[in-house]
Enzyme design. Structure first.
Site, mmCIF file in Angstrom:
data_model
loop_
_atom_site.group_PDB
_atom_site.id
_atom_site.type_symbol
_atom_site.label_atom_id
_atom_site.label_comp_id
_atom_site.label_asym_id
_atom_site.label_seq_id
_atom_site.Cartn_x
_atom_site.Cartn_y
_atom_site.Cartn_z
ATOM 1 N N SER A 155 -30.886 94.248 68.796
ATOM 2 C CA SER A 155 -31.059 92.795 68.925
ATOM 3 C C SER A 155 -32.074 92.509 70.008
ATOM 4 C CB SER A 155 -29.732 92.137 69.302
ATOM 5 O OG SER A 155 -30.002 90.834 69.803
ATOM 6 N N HIS A 199 -32.969 93.068 64.702
ATOM 7 C CA HIS A 199 -32.024 91.950 64.587
ATOM 8 C C HIS A 199 -32.500 90.803 65.481
ATOM 9 C CE1 HIS A 199 -27.922 90.310 63.902
ATOM 10 N NE2 HIS A 199 -27.977 89.917 65.162
ATOM 11 N N ASP A 208 -31.760 87.041 66.877
ATOM 12 C CA ASP A 208 -30.678 86.087 67.116
ATOM 13 C C ASP A 208 -31.224 84.686 67.360
ATOM 14 O OD1 ASP A 208 -28.234 87.629 66.975
ATOM 15 O OD2 ASP A 208 -28.971 88.716 68.725
ATOM 16 N N MET A 227 -30.447 80.851 68.037
ATOM 17 C CA MET A 227 -29.362 80.022 68.591
ATOM 18 C C MET A 227 -29.871 78.613 68.876
ATOM 19 S SD MET A 227 -27.638 82.645 71.278
ATOM 20 C CE MET A 227 -27.361 84.368 70.875
ATOM 21 N N HIS A 287 -30.297 86.443 62.209
ATOM 22 C CA HIS A 287 -28.921 85.958 62.383
ATOM 23 C C HIS A 287 -28.984 84.519 62.882
ATOM 24 C CE1 HIS A 287 -24.912 86.560 64.823
ATOM 25 N NE2 HIS A 287 -24.785 85.675 63.850
ATOM 26 N N MET A 307 -27.448 81.373 64.206
ATOM 27 C CA MET A 307 -26.286 80.756 64.866
ATOM 28 C C MET A 307 -26.649 79.300 65.096
ATOM 29 S SD MET A 307 -25.496 83.976 67.346
ATOM 30 C CE MET A 307 -27.113 84.676 67.038
ATOM 31 N N MET A 350 -18.519 89.513 63.774
ATOM 32 C CA MET A 350 -18.812 89.293 65.190
ATOM 33 C C MET A 350 -17.693 89.915 66.017
ATOM 34 S SD MET A 350 -21.702 87.699 65.252
ATOM 35 C CE MET A 350 -21.715 87.633 67.048
ATOM 36 N N GLY A 374 -23.363 83.885 71.135
ATOM 37 C CA GLY A 374 -24.036 83.054 72.139
ATOM 38 C C GLY A 374 -24.766 83.863 73.202
ATOM 39 N N PHE A 375 -24.216 85.020 73.525
ATOM 40 C CA PHE A 375 -24.805 85.788 74.620
ATOM 41 C C PHE A 375 -24.723 87.290 74.348
ATOM 42 C CE2 PHE A 375 -23.088 81.828 76.212
ATOM 43 C CZ PHE A 375 -24.205 81.279 76.840
ATOM 44 N N GLY A 376 -25.704 88.016 74.866
ATOM 45 C CA GLY A 376 -25.642 89.469 74.834
ATOM 46 C C GLY A 376 -24.781 89.963 75.986
ATOM 47 N N GLY A 377 -24.466 91.233 75.947
ATOM 48 C CA GLY A 377 -23.802 91.875 77.079
ATOM 49 C C GLY A 377 -22.336 91.535 77.268
ATOM 50 N N ASP A 407 -21.615 93.061 65.169
ATOM 51 C CA ASP A 407 -22.500 92.417 66.137
ATOM 52 C C ASP A 407 -21.722 92.010 67.382
ATOM 53 O OD1 ASP A 407 -24.589 91.193 67.380
ATOM 54 O OD2 ASP A 407 -24.868 89.606 65.891
ATOM 55 N N GLY A 408 -22.038 92.687 68.489
ATOM 56 C CA GLY A 408 -21.468 92.312 69.779
ATOM 57 C C GLY A 408 -20.703 93.448 70.433
ATOM 58 N N GLY A 420 -27.668 95.181 71.380
ATOM 59 C CA GLY A 420 -28.682 94.609 72.262
ATOM 60 C C GLY A 420 -28.777 95.415 73.532
ATOM 61 N N SER A 421 -27.861 95.131 74.453
ATOM 62 C CA SER A 421 -27.894 95.798 75.759
ATOM 63 C C SER A 421 -27.854 97.313 75.640
ATOM 64 C CB SER A 421 -26.701 95.350 76.618
ATOM 65 O OG SER A 421 -26.067 94.245 76.090
HETATM 66 C C1 DX5 Z 1 -24.475 87.492 70.121
HETATM 67 C C2 DX5 Z 1 -25.604 88.037 69.283
HETATM 68 C C3 DX5 Z 1 -25.717 89.513 69.363
HETATM 69 C C4 DX5 Z 1 -26.017 90.019 70.728
HETATM 70 C C5 DX5 Z 1 -25.505 91.412 70.862
HETATM 71 O O1 DX5 Z 1 -24.384 86.135 69.904
HETATM 72 O O2 DX5 Z 1 -25.433 87.694 67.928
HETATM 73 O O3 DX5 Z 1 -26.652 90.008 68.421
HETATM 74 O O4 DX5 Z 1 -27.361 90.008 71.028
HETATM 75 O O5 DX5 Z 1 -25.723 91.823 72.161
HETATM 76 P P1 DX5 Z 1 -24.936 93.028 72.815
HETATM 77 O O6 DX5 Z 1 -25.193 94.227 71.949
HETATM 78 O O7 DX5 Z 1 -25.519 93.127 74.154
HETATM 79 O O8 DX5 Z 1 -23.478 92.639 72.785
HETATM 80 ZN ZN ZN Z 2 -26.651 88.680 66.290
#
Ligand code: DX5
Ligand code: ZN
Length: 225
Positions: free
Chosen positions: A10, A35, A37, A39, A68, A70, A139, A144-147, A175-176, A197-198
């Site tokens: 991501s 991927h 994201d 938002m 994706h 959102m 999910m 909403g957020f990574g990490g 995802d997540g 992502g992270s």
């Molecule tokens: C969350 C996103 C994810 C996110 C995953 O809303 O849809 O794609 O970037 O990030 P990590 O892998 O860091 O949880």
């Molecule tokens: Zn995503």
């Protein structure tokens, strides 16, 4: 037969000032899909980017651009994301009143249709959608957020979906919170696409991409892929 594992980094965790180079670097380092994201600050409490950004990075992605969404409402923007070069467009079941129509609209653009389910959403609606969906995105964090930390209660949902899908050619994407620790759990439960992502972008950059490759290989090794 075990499906080949697809890793979809991501770009939410990439350098926002350098998306083109980041996409190229992560693909060069072994990513299968990219991927993206999207938002809106309304469906989720964060804002990222729209179709113009997707179109801008498209030339830097050789493989699959997995978008994706959102956002709510989603239907008015499907055409724009299709035109931006997305290969897969995923919409949330919670984002609108008529998910079947939304998936139909995505398919009608010639793109693959994805259905995303938040952690608090059940799977009762899924059987009626199986003929019109190419990917189900489970999910494992609230979007909403990574990490964020992986929500373990979703494992049972993944198992139920895998059973429900049977031999249909439908991906289960997670995802997540995907890490070397959680990846084996979701793959054992039936997932075949891992968004990360992270866990992929940590430690590297477009100028120093080797850590991306090491991170991707570590995830593959953890699941025995
Ligand atoms: C969350 C996103 C994810 C996110 C995953 O809303 O849809 O794609 O970037 O990030 P990590 O892998 O860091 O949880
Ligand atoms: Zn995503």
């Amino acid at each position: 037969m075990q499906k080949p594992l697809i890793i979809a980094p991501s770009i939410l965790a990439a350098d926002f000032a350098n998306f083109g180079a980041e996409c190229r670097a992560v693909e060069d380092q072994g990513a299968d899909w990219v991927h993206v994201d999207v938002m809106d600050g309304h469906f989720v409490p964060n804002i990222t980017f729209g179709p113009a950004m997707c179109a801008a990075i498209r030339p830097y992605i050789r493989g699959i651009m997995d978008v994706h969404l959102m956002i709510a409402p989603v239907d008015p923007y499907i055409a724009a994301f299709a035109a931006s070069g997305a290969d897969i467009i995923t919409a949330h079941i919670e984002a609108g009143p008529h998910i079947h129509r939304t998936l139909q609209a995505i398919r009608n653009t010639g793109k693959k249709a994805g259905l995303a389910l938040n952690p608090g959403t059940g799977i009762d609606a899924v059987p009626a959608l199986l003929d019109i969906v190419d990917l189900i995105c489970v999910m494992t964090v609230n979007p909403g957020f990574g990490g964020q930390s992986f929500i373990h209660s979703q494992i049972e949902k993944i198992k139920s979906l895998r059973q429900m899908i049977g031999s249909r050619p439908i991906h289960i994407e997670i995802d997540g919170g995907v890490t070397v620790e959680t990846a084996p759990l979701v793959v054992a439960a039936g997932a075949d696409v891992l968004v990360a992502g992270s866990a992929v972008f940590k430690g590297g950059s477009a100028n120093n991409p080797a850590p991306y490759g090491a991170n991707i290989r570590a995830i593959r090794a953890a699941v025995g892929a």
